[in-house]
Design an enzyme around this catalytic site. Sequence first.
Site, PDB file in Angstrom:
ATOM      1  CD  GLU A  28      -2.946  -1.176   2.271  1.00  0.00           C
ATOM      2  OE1 GLU A  28      -2.501  -1.143   3.436  1.00  0.00           O
ATOM      3  OE2 GLU A  28      -4.145  -1.213   1.998  1.00  0.00           O
TER       4      GLU A  28
ATOM      5  CG  HIS B 203      -3.645   2.590   5.382  1.00  0.00           C
ATOM      6  ND1 HIS B 203      -4.988   2.899   5.244  1.00  0.00           N
ATOM      7  CD2 HIS B 203      -3.505   1.327   4.900  1.00  0.00           C
ATOM      8  CE1 HIS B 203      -5.620   1.870   4.695  1.00  0.00           C
ATOM      9  NE2 HIS B 203      -4.741   0.901   4.486  1.00  0.00           N
TER      10      HIS B 203
ATOM     11  CG  HIS C 287      -7.004  -2.425   7.176  1.00  0.00           C
ATOM     12  ND1 HIS C 287      -6.598  -3.612   6.609  1.00  0.00           N
ATOM     13  CD2 HIS C 287      -6.564  -1.457   6.343  1.00  0.00           C
ATOM     14  CE1 HIS C 287      -5.938  -3.358   5.479  1.00  0.00           C
ATOM     15  NE2 HIS C 287      -5.894  -2.058   5.308  1.00  0.00           N
TER      16      HIS C 287
ATOM     17  CE1 TYR D  91     -11.340  19.022  22.620  1.00  0.00           C
ATOM     18  CE2 TYR D  91     -13.377  17.730  22.716  1.00  0.00           C
ATOM     19  CZ  TYR D  91     -12.548  18.719  23.229  1.00  0.00           C
ATOM     20  OH  TYR D  91     -12.947  19.413  24.331  1.00  0.00           O
TER      21      TYR D  91
ATOM     22  CG  HIS E  69      -8.957  -0.115   2.374  1.00  0.00           C
ATOM     23  ND1 HIS E  69      -8.172   0.032   1.258  1.00  0.00           N
ATOM     24  CD2 HIS E  69      -8.117  -0.501   3.363  1.00  0.00           C
ATOM     25  CE1 HIS E  69      -6.925  -0.280   1.540  1.00  0.00           C
ATOM     26  NE2 HIS E  69      -6.865  -0.606   2.814  1.00  0.00           N
TER      27      HIS E  69
HETATM   28 ZN    ZN Z   1      -5.161  -0.960   3.781  1.00  0.00          ZN
END
Ligand code: ZN
Length: 217
Positions: A75, A94, A96, A121, A161
């Site tokens: 990724e 990144h 999940h 926030y 995702h």
């Molecule tokens: Zn991912």
Amino acid sequence: MSPAEIEARDAICRAALSLFDRGLTAGSSGNVSVRLDDGWLITPTNSSLGRLDPARLSRLDASGRHVSGDPPSKEVFLHEAMYAERPRSRAIVHLHSTYAAAVSCMDGLDCDSCIPPLTPYFAMKIGRLPLVPYHRPGDRRLAEAIRARACRHCAVLLANHGPVVAGASLEAAVNAAEELEETAKLFLLLRAVPTRVLGDADLAELDATFGPAGADG
Ligand code: ZN
């Protein structure tokens, strides 16, 4: 290796372990990168964020070519797309993470602001969170879709995702990713409850007082 790179390697491993220990990543999902003056570091492909070795992180040069360490996350192009549009961003997280990933699977989301500004926030750290349409893993059109939004947003949510979050430092990116996950949790908890979200006047006041979200990263 410069002292800054040694420190960045240790900081990535510490942050990744903390995310893993608190259940924000599972298996070999999630990746973290830090921009250096002459390239960047990213967590390797098929690695668990709970078991990283600073010496084996993937080192890329300024053009994104892998120069040392284990092969980079598949990724990596998500990070490349964000960095390309955000020259002041120094780190990207990144995940999940469960609640943000759950929201990313919902139908009927507002594509320009897929998690509403429930708290100041969230408004200050994330701002408006765009939803990037689904593309299969590895599809380069995903990079184009991220680039189209990254110049105006420090974070995006990839449909079906998870989130990609940039920051002016690794700590800022991690904090923003955690704020996003907590607000996704609130959003789901409040699904059936009449809810007051922050209005335009509230958001304008925050902007005027604290500056726009993600402006420095
Ligand atoms: Zn991912």
